[in-house]
Scaffold this active site. Structure first.
Site, short mmCIF file in Angstrom:
data_model
loop_
_atom_site.label_atom_id
_atom_site.label_comp_id
_atom_site.label_asym_id
_atom_site.label_seq_id
_atom_site.Cartn_x
_atom_site.Cartn_y
_atom_site.Cartn_z
N HIS A 468 42.31 20.41 -7.97
CA HIS A 468 41.48 21.59 -7.66
C HIS A 468 42.29 22.89 -7.65
CE1 HIS A 468 42.72 20.99 -3.33
NE2 HIS A 468 42.68 22.31 -3.35
N ASP A 520 41.05 13.89 -7.16
CA ASP A 520 41.69 15.21 -7.02
C ASP A 520 43.22 15.07 -7.12
OD1 ASP A 520 42.12 17.88 -6.59
OD2 ASP A 520 41.62 17.85 -4.45
N GLY A 612 46.09 26.78 1.44
CA GLY A 612 47.45 27.02 0.97
C GLY A 612 48.30 25.77 1.01
N SER A 614 47.00 22.90 -0.04
CA SER A 614 46.44 22.07 -1.09
C SER A 614 47.51 21.62 -2.08
CB SER A 614 45.36 22.83 -1.86
OG SER A 614 44.23 23.06 -1.05
N GLY A 615 47.43 20.35 -2.48
CA GLY A 615 48.37 19.82 -3.45
C GLY A 615 49.65 19.30 -2.83
#
Length: 664
Positions: A468, A520, A612, A614-615
């Protein structure tokens, strides 16, 4: 002054006879032949340097070095290691420091090996004007060694500690903290607050570890408060006084010192000890919403006692209240199994204690049979580890556990991952990560926007992140050249020893669903390989059969917002969270999770990843000494909300796709 040669005319000292049983070993490199060295040094007020032989290239194997340091009367000796990197096995290579001129274990200050980051240097002080440093090497694999500064300091500064503290708040520390406290010191602090008030003392760092010490007795180094002695290493310690005066005693004996402690004290009104909060018996204050929520937030269970269970809770046999979602979820949440013994759905599980939590796979829960590490090989299931030769191993988490379970040893290949070279302090309640604490963490910067997402290092050319971050309404997000990666970063404003790499390619999972966040996951190929260092290393990826049981404590890291709607962090943040049972996860997310997702956090809220992050990686530590990445920060409703835990991409379900695309 850097000294590199032995003291002139000296013969072999007696301590070179140590470890003679290893004399048959041969140094692998001609330039790394055994070395014997001895120095007599005079410490003065002006610092001077001493180094291990061969520094900074590599010390020789089978070396025996000794530094005898003296200072003038009424002085002590301080030694600070500016660089310290030797073998991470103290049975092979080590530095021993003594509060004497002979290697007497009864006067040993410390015994150290491994590697220390700049944020956590080794710094020791003698109790008098003499000190001995021994350096013993045996391993065939050499490391740079060390450089240390030694100097004389006034003895009165070493022995000075303890005082009467009459402020309403303040800080007290062990002598010379954060350096190692000196041997043979006794201190007493008396904290006095106004009449009618009491004292709250909270330790933010507590480390007094010694080999062979029973922490229930604390017969060597300790802090004594109100008749109770404390020692060892503690993650939480809070004490409250019974009057307006509190005495804190510190004692160190003649051997084995450590980092010591830092504590904050404050005066409080016993009639209202925690305004607008719940007062724990331990003396700390927590939010009222955390009381009777099923979690031990106080640390002493005082927030979970004498609770009247709410409508969405049930009463355990021991009187605790737990969320109804936790009944019959195969986890001993109550502590007495009472939440798992009234489960009509699984009447065949009469004694769940026979099925240890760690080995609860679905086959165990539904059949009543546990897979045990000693189970025979050859019977394949979805929970078996598949060897390269197609053999199956029915052992929980067989990969990278330092045991060759596969005949072809394929379960132990590719295991140079999931390690942290630096030795790090434990900071009680801290959220800022230390330098090198999470060496696989990567910061992803998009165009001129700065940090946008996180990622993790899985090889020298591949990173792992969330789809995403790249698959959005704007196609420019999926253009590799628009992204810069920063590995080894700790502070977003500093780039010392940080490796910047542009992206060469972005591979988002073809089945990624922007509506549900299913699949994801994204793989990022770097334009140039990384050079692994102390602050840049890959994380281990779990096999499809790897088990991360519900309740397991793991860590999520990133530079995301410090609170919902807040600003992104400058310093890398860390948060400890727990894996949440799949049934509970599906319930609290109202059926939105798929088998490629998992929940982690706390149902009570308060700790979570945020915008922030994310990932970024969710990682767990295994008994094998390796860190494994269990998930990728994916989505959630707000940040740290009650009954809204974070949702992560489950890597065990996507391990085959990662291997197919990267060959890792």
């Amino acid at each position: 002054m850097i000294l590199t040669g032995p003291w002139p005319g000296l013969r072999q000292p007696f301590f070179f006879l140590l470890s003679s049983q290893h004399s048959h070993r041969i140094c692998p490199h001609p330039g790394h032949q055994p070395k014997e060295c001895f120095f007599r040094l005079e410490a003065t007020e002006n610092g001077q340097n001493l180094t291990s032989p061969g520094y900074p290239v590599a010390y020789p194997c089978k070396s025996r070095c000794q530094w005898q340091i003296r200072a003038s009367e009424n002085n002590a000796i301080s030694v600070k290691f500016h660089s310290f990197h030797i073998e991470d096995d103290c049975s092979d290579d080590f530095v021993s420091i003594f509060d004497s001129l002979s290697p007497d274990d009864s006067q040993a200050i410390t015994h150290q090996c491994g590697k220390r980051p700049p944020s956590n240097p080794l710094e020791v002080v003698s109790s008098g004007n003499i000190m001995l440093i021994n350096f013993i090497t045996d391993t065939d694999v050499s490391h740079p060694g060390f450089v240390a500064e030694y100097k004389a300091i006034p003895l009165m500064n070493v022995k000075k500690c303890g005082e009467v503290l009459s402020n309403n708040s303040g800080v007290l520390t062990s002598p010379l903290h954060p350096s190692f406290y000196p041997p043979a010191v006794d201190c007493k602090w008396t904290i006095k607050v106004p009449a009618g008030m009491k004292v709250r003392l909270k330790f933010t760092t507590f480390r007094m570890k010694e080999p062979g010490v029973d922490v229930r007795v604390c017969h060597k180094d300790y802090v004594e408060i109100m008749g109770t002695k404390y020692c060892g290493e503690m993650s939480t310690l809070s004490v409250t006084s019974t009057t307006n005066t509190l005495d804190v005693m510190f004692h160190s004996d003649e051997s084995d010192t450590d980092k010591g402690f830092r504590a904050e004290f404050s005066a409080y009104d016993p009639k209202n000890p925690c305004p607008s909060k719940f007062a724990c018996n331990s003396g700390i204050c927590i939010g009222k919403e955390l009381q009777c929520d099923g979690w031990n937030d106080c640390g002493d269970m005082s927030d979970e006692m004498k609770c009247k269970c709410a409508k969405d809770q049930f009463a355990c046999g021991n009187g605790l209240c737990k969320p109804k979602l936790w009944e019959c979820d195969s986890v001993n949440d109550c502590g007495d199994w009472s939440d798992e013994t009234r489960c009509s759905e699984y009447p065949h599980l009469l004694n769940l204690a026979d099925c240890p939590v760690f080995y609860w796979l679905k086959t165990c829960f539904h059949s009543g049979t546990c897979l045990h590490p000693t189970a025979a090989t050859g019977i394949c299931s979805d929970y078996s580890f598949k060897c390269a030769n197609e053999e199956c191993v029915n052992k929980v988490n067989a990969e990278c556990d330092r045991v060759n379970d596969c005949a072809d040893k394929s379960d132990e290949t590719g295991c140079d991952c999931g390690t942290r070279p630096y030795k790090l302090n434990r900071i009680v309640g801290g959220q800022n990560a230390e330098l090198g604490e999470w060496p696989w963490q990567v910061s992803l910067h998009f165009l001129t926007y700065g940090h946008v997402c996180g990622a993790s290092i899985i090889s020298d050319t591949w990173l792992l992140s969330a789809a995403h971050c790249f698959v959005t309404n704007d196609p420019v997000n999926h253009i590799a050249s628009n992204w810069q990666t920063y590995s080894g970063m700790h502070d977003q404003y500093k780039q010392d020893d940080v490796q910047r790499r542009p992206l060469k390619r972005i591979i988002s999972h073809p089945d990624y669903n922007r509506m549900t966040f299913d699949y994801d996951i994204a793989l990022l190929e770097l334009s140039e390989p990384l050079k692994f260092t102390d602050t840049i290393r890959p994380i281990c990826l779990p096999a499809p059969s790897h088990v991360f049981p519900a309740g397991m404590s793991c860590w999520v890291t990133g530079w995301g917002a410090l609170r919902e709607g807040g600003q992104k962090a400058r310093i890398l943040q860390k948060a400890q969270v727990k894996i949440i049972n799949d049934t509970v996860c599906n319930t609290v997310t109202e059926g939105q999770v798929t088998s490629r997702m998992l929940c982690s956090g706390f149902l009570a809220g308060g700790v979570d990843a945020c915008q922030g992050d994310s990932g970024g990686p969710l990682v767990c530590f295994e008994e094998s000494g390796k860190w494994f990445q269990v998930g990728i920060v994916s989505w959630g409703e707000g940040c740290a909300r009650r009954y809204k835990p974070g949702v992560y991409t489950r890597l065990t379900k996507l391990r085959a796709w990662i291997k197919k695309e990267t060959k890792i």
